[in-house]
Design a protein around this motif. Structure first.
Motif, PDB file in Angstrom:
ATOM      1  N   GLU A  97      12.327  43.384 -20.648  1.00 39.16           N
ATOM      2  CA  GLU A  97      12.969  43.299 -21.961  1.00 39.16           C
ATOM      3  C   GLU A  97      12.645  41.970 -22.644  1.00 39.16           C
ATOM      4  OE1 GLU A  97      17.325  44.342 -23.942  1.00 39.16           O
ATOM      5  OE2 GLU A  97      17.179  43.987 -21.780  1.00 39.16           O
ATOM      6  N   ILE A  98      12.627  40.877 -21.867  1.00 38.89           N
ATOM      7  CA  ILE A  98      12.248  39.568 -22.414  1.00 38.89           C
ATOM      8  C   ILE A  98      10.835  39.610 -22.970  1.00 38.89           C
ATOM      9  CG2 ILE A  98      11.707  37.172 -21.799  1.00 38.89           C
ATOM     10  CD1 ILE A  98      13.994  37.401 -19.692  1.00 38.89           C
ATOM     11  N   LEU A  99       9.903  40.178 -22.211  1.00 38.96           N
ATOM     12  CA  LEU A  99       8.515  40.266 -22.662  1.00 38.96           C
ATOM     13  C   LEU A  99       8.393  41.152 -23.896  1.00 38.96           C
ATOM     14  CD1 LEU A  99       6.692  40.556 -19.219  1.00 38.96           C
ATOM     15  CD2 LEU A  99       6.846  38.542 -20.696  1.00 38.96           C
ATOM     16  N   GLU A 100       9.191  42.194 -23.927  1.00 36.35           N
ATOM     17  CA  GLU A 100       9.138  43.110 -25.073  1.00 36.35           C
ATOM     18  C   GLU A 100       9.561  42.423 -26.361  1.00 36.35           C
ATOM     19  OE1 GLU A 100      11.314  47.242 -26.558  1.00 36.35           O
ATOM     20  OE2 GLU A 100      11.239  46.762 -24.417  1.00 36.35           O
ATOM     21  N   VAL A 101      10.671  41.666 -26.312  1.00 30.80           N
ATOM     22  CA  VAL A 101      11.149  41.042 -27.553  1.00 30.80           C
ATOM     23  C   VAL A 101      10.292  39.846 -27.961  1.00 30.80           C
ATOM     24  CG1 VAL A 101      13.513  41.836 -27.193  1.00 30.80           C
ATOM     25  CG2 VAL A 101      12.856  39.562 -26.407  1.00 30.80           C
ATOM     26  N   THR A 102       9.773  39.108 -26.992  1.00 29.84           N
ATOM     27  CA  THR A 102       8.951  37.950 -27.354  1.00 29.84           C
ATOM     28  C   THR A 102       7.579  38.372 -27.869  1.00 29.84           C
ATOM     29  OG1 THR A 102       8.255  37.692 -25.045  1.00 29.84           O
ATOM     30  CG2 THR A 102      10.091  36.340 -25.797  1.00 29.84           C
ATOM     31  N   ASN A 103       7.127  39.554 -27.486  1.00 31.88           N
ATOM     32  CA  ASN A 103       5.837  40.053 -27.961  1.00 31.88           C
ATOM     33  C   ASN A 103       5.974  40.970 -29.167  1.00 31.88           C
ATOM     34  OD1 ASN A 103       4.438  38.732 -25.929  1.00 31.88           O
ATOM     35  ND2 ASN A 103       4.679  40.424 -24.489  1.00 31.88           N
ATOM     36  N   GLY A 104       7.199  41.279 -29.554  1.00 25.32           N
ATOM     37  CA  GLY A 104       7.409  42.208 -30.647  1.00 25.32           C
ATOM     38  C   GLY A 104       7.476  41.527 -31.996  1.00 25.32           C
TER      39      GLY A 104
END
Length: 254
Positions: A97-104
């Motif tokens: 989830e962290i990777l998803e929001v930081t890459n979104g």
């Protein structure tokens, strides 16, 4: 292991965390930079950090939590910041989830993490901790620390905030004496905040405030359902409140 496309700096402040430091640094292997600001630990914390390749260690005198975290923030190279305590762990689901929001795109400026409180190796489900959350992921360029808060430090966010779905694991309670020491320390630092505001300790503070803290967490926040664990945690949290006013009275009398 996957890395973030938008680079993330993970920050920790430590003091005598030799039992936690290896695990938390390994847990953070998905970020691009790790900075540890250590308050001259007397145990093996610093030596263990140095055994982790690529982790930046800075030793610095501790004044208060806000000052130390603000310094750590200034050392980060990247805009995305993941700020953890040594006794916290990111689950695989939370990592994704962290990777998803930081890459979104269209992301918030700061994210709250809900926390799952662990009493030794058992989950504490109630006792006031069921809604516990803190800012743990944010953009460096969009935040600053509230200088009036020296414990339970507070972020002032320029922009939107959001809450991630997956919980951070919080191994705060390892043993009775350790947690008791934390609560007393937090209470005394809170007293310093109150003293700077010109507040005074009154006799009813010693009676009402600790009692209400225990009653609220044990009865209203259902600590009674946590059994013996709930009694211990609710008592120690109330002890922290008593310590606040005991210290405030000492400061008032000087």
């Amino acid at each position: 292991m996957d890395k973030a496309k938008n680079d993330i700096s993970a920050l920790l402040i430590t003091l005598n965390e030799e039992d936690n430091i290896d695990a938390v640094l390994e847990n953070l292997s998905f970020v691009n930079e790790i900075v540890v600001v250590d308050s001259y630990s007397s145990d093996a914390t610093a030596e263990k950090v140095q055994n982790h390749k690529g982790v930046k260690l800075i030793q610095r005198e501790f004044k208060n939590y806000t000052d130390q975290k603000e310094f750590a923030l200034s050392q980060a190279k990247n805009d995305w910041i993941l700020f953890l305590d040594a006794d916290e762990r990111v689950t695989p689901e939370l990592k994704n989830e962290i990777l998803e929001v930081t890459n979104g795109s269209n992301t918030a400026s700061a994210y709250y993490f809900l926390r799952k409180f662990m009493f030794q190796n058992q989950v504490l489900r109630f006792s006031g901790w069921q809604t516990d959350k803190n800012y743990r992921l944010f953009k460096k360029s969009k935040v600053r620390f509230d200088q009036e808060k020296i414990v339970h430090e507070t972020l002032i966010v320029n922009g939107d905030s959001a809450t991630l779905k997956n919980k951070l694991i919080h191994y705060s309670y390892s043993n009775y004496e350790d947690y008791k020491g934390k609560m007393i320390k937090y209470g005394e630092m809170k007293a310093m905040e109150e003293f700077k505001k010109g507040n005074k300790a009154r006799f009813y503070h010693f009676l009402f405030r600790p009692f209400y803290k225990f009653f609220n967490n044990y009865i209203l926040r259902l600590g009674i359902l946590d059994g013996r664990k709930g009694i211990i945690i609710c008592y120690l949290n109330a002890l922290g409140v008593h310590s606040r006013y005991k210290k405030l009275k000492e400061l008032n009398n000087k």
